[in-house]
Motif scaffolding. Structure first.
Motif, PDB file in Angstrom:
ATOM      1  N   LYS A 194       2.214 -12.074  -2.777  1.00 44.00           N
ATOM      2  CA  LYS A 194       1.444 -11.048  -2.067  1.00 44.00           C
ATOM      3  C   LYS A 194       0.451 -11.756  -1.154  1.00 44.00           C
ATOM      4  CE  LYS A 194       1.644  -7.506  -5.622  1.00 44.00           C
ATOM      5  NZ  LYS A 194       2.276  -6.424  -4.859  1.00 44.00           N
ATOM      6  N   SER A 250       0.699  -0.301 -15.471  1.00 41.25           N
ATOM      7  CA  SER A 250       1.139   1.064 -15.121  1.00 41.25           C
ATOM      8  C   SER A 250       0.320   2.148 -15.819  1.00 41.25           C
ATOM      9  CB  SER A 250       2.622   1.241 -15.451  1.00 41.25           C
ATOM     10  OG  SER A 250       2.837   1.010 -16.843  1.00 41.25           O
ATOM     11  N   ASP A 301      -1.243  -3.393 -10.207  1.00 36.82           N
ATOM     12  CA  ASP A 301       0.001  -4.145 -10.436  1.00 36.82           C
ATOM     13  C   ASP A 301      -0.217  -5.468 -11.169  1.00 36.82           C
ATOM     14  OD1 ASP A 301      -1.029  -5.770  -8.470  1.00 36.82           O
ATOM     15  OD2 ASP A 301       0.468  -5.255  -6.944  1.00 36.82           O
ATOM     16  N   SER A 335      -2.654  -2.515  -6.308  1.00 35.97           N
ATOM     17  CA  SER A 335      -1.365  -2.504  -5.607  1.00 35.97           C
ATOM     18  C   SER A 335      -1.539  -2.519  -4.097  1.00 35.97           C
ATOM     19  CB  SER A 335      -0.566  -1.259  -6.008  1.00 35.97           C
ATOM     20  OG  SER A 335      -0.372  -1.233  -7.399  1.00 35.97           O
ATOM     21  N   THR A 336      -2.616  -1.895  -3.613  1.00 37.28           N
ATOM     22  CA  THR A 336      -2.901  -1.884  -2.172  1.00 37.28           C
ATOM     23  C   THR A 336      -4.374  -2.221  -1.960  1.00 37.28           C
ATOM     24  OG1 THR A 336      -3.314   0.506  -2.323  1.00 37.28           O
ATOM     25  CG2 THR A 336      -1.131  -0.176  -1.567  1.00 37.28           C
TER      26      THR A 336
END
Length: 298
Positions: free
Chosen positions: A296, A89, A116, A143-144
């Motif tokens: 994921k 984070s 992440d 994260s993406t």
């Protein structure tokens, strides 16, 4: 080139792309001996990452390390970048940059991605008093997935075990200090420097890095201070890129900026990089493990 991942099978692996290591904007590789490096052609090293940290709001994000985009979801960098700031984070990964001040860049070229997952090598050792850094490699999961553009594309991984011959000119890139100051400051523009590889036998001599050097490292640079170039130009964690042989070569990330002498420039102390080809299995295994454990599978 080994950046081609199999299509997703059994929910563990993920989509592939073949177009690694081919910048749409060609880098300037003609100037081989420019003192202290030179400004790169904007977006000619499109895998270059500015890893930026903000330990708490409202502290603004600050550039901390470099990294290399090796897959639409993964950044390769140095483990020592996360010694104190080790929470996902805290970080964002910015791609498509040239000027450190984003307002001076091409509008919409830069994209920053949240993190992440941070995976540091389990065998990472850092003993500052002995200048002992071992297994200095880490992976960052985004994260993406990254949206690939003219300014943002990945670099290839080298073949497992590949060792580039001495004298091979490869390039270190980053926003690192340009002057070798004891208290470095970030450069305003992305710099590059051509550094020839120094063979292991030479670099492990007592006058050089001696027993600090491991076979899983690469030495590169000039051996005397009058040829002032080093990995000061490339921040910790940033890429040491070599062009594979051929008429239209692809670029491979052979090294990760790891350490050098205090003040950056010193006689018989070339820059030292983590040798990526010693860690191919670790990279692939940890990518698969993370994807599997996190579920994921996009």
């Amino acid at each position: 080139t080994l950046n081609i991942f199999p299509k997703k099978t059994g929910g563990i692996l993920w989509g592939s792309f073949l177009d690694c290591g081919r910048p749409e904007v060609k880098p300037n590789t003609g100037a081989m001996r420019v003192v202290n490096g030179e400004e790169a052609i904007p977006h000619s090293w499109p895998w270059q990452v500015s890893m930026q940290a903000s330990p708490m709001s409202p502290i603004p994000y600050m550039h901390g390390c470099g990294g290399s985009l090796i897959h639409e979801e993964w950044i390769l960098t140095a483990a020592h970048c996360f010694i104190s700031l080790n929470k996902p984070s805290y970080w964002r990964m910015c791609l498509g940059k040239h000027h450190m001040n984003s307002s001076m860049d091409v509008p919409s070229a830069e994209e920053c991605y949240m993190v992440d997952g941070i995976i540091r090598h389990e065998g990472f050792v850092y003993e500052q008093d002995k200048t002992d850094i071992t297994n200095d490699v880490a992976l960052v999961h985004l994260s993406t997935p990254v949206n690939m553009t003219r300014e943002i594309s990945p670099i290839c991984l080298p073949k497992p075990g590949a060792v580039m011959p001495a004298g091979t000119p490869c390039f270190v890139t980053g926003w690192g200090d340009e002057k070798g100051n004891l208290f470095p400051k970030v450069s305003e523009k992305l710099n590059q420097a051509a550094l020839p590889i120094v063979d292991f036998q030479t670099c492990s001599k007592p006058a050089y890095w001696w027993d600090i050097l491991r076979p899983s490292m690469i030495c590169a640079g000039y051996e005397s201070p009058d040829e002032l170039k080093s990995a000061c130009q490339g921040d910790s964690g940033g890429p040491f890129a070599c062009a594979a042989a051929g008429a239209n070569p692809t670029w491979e990330v052979h090294g990760i900026v790891s350490f050098g002498p205090q003040g950056c420039i010193k006689d018989k102390k070339p820059s030292v990089f983590t040798r990526v080809s010693a860690f191919n299995d670790w990279i692939y295994d940890n990518m698969k493990k993370f994807i599997y454990e996190s579920g994921k599978t996009h």
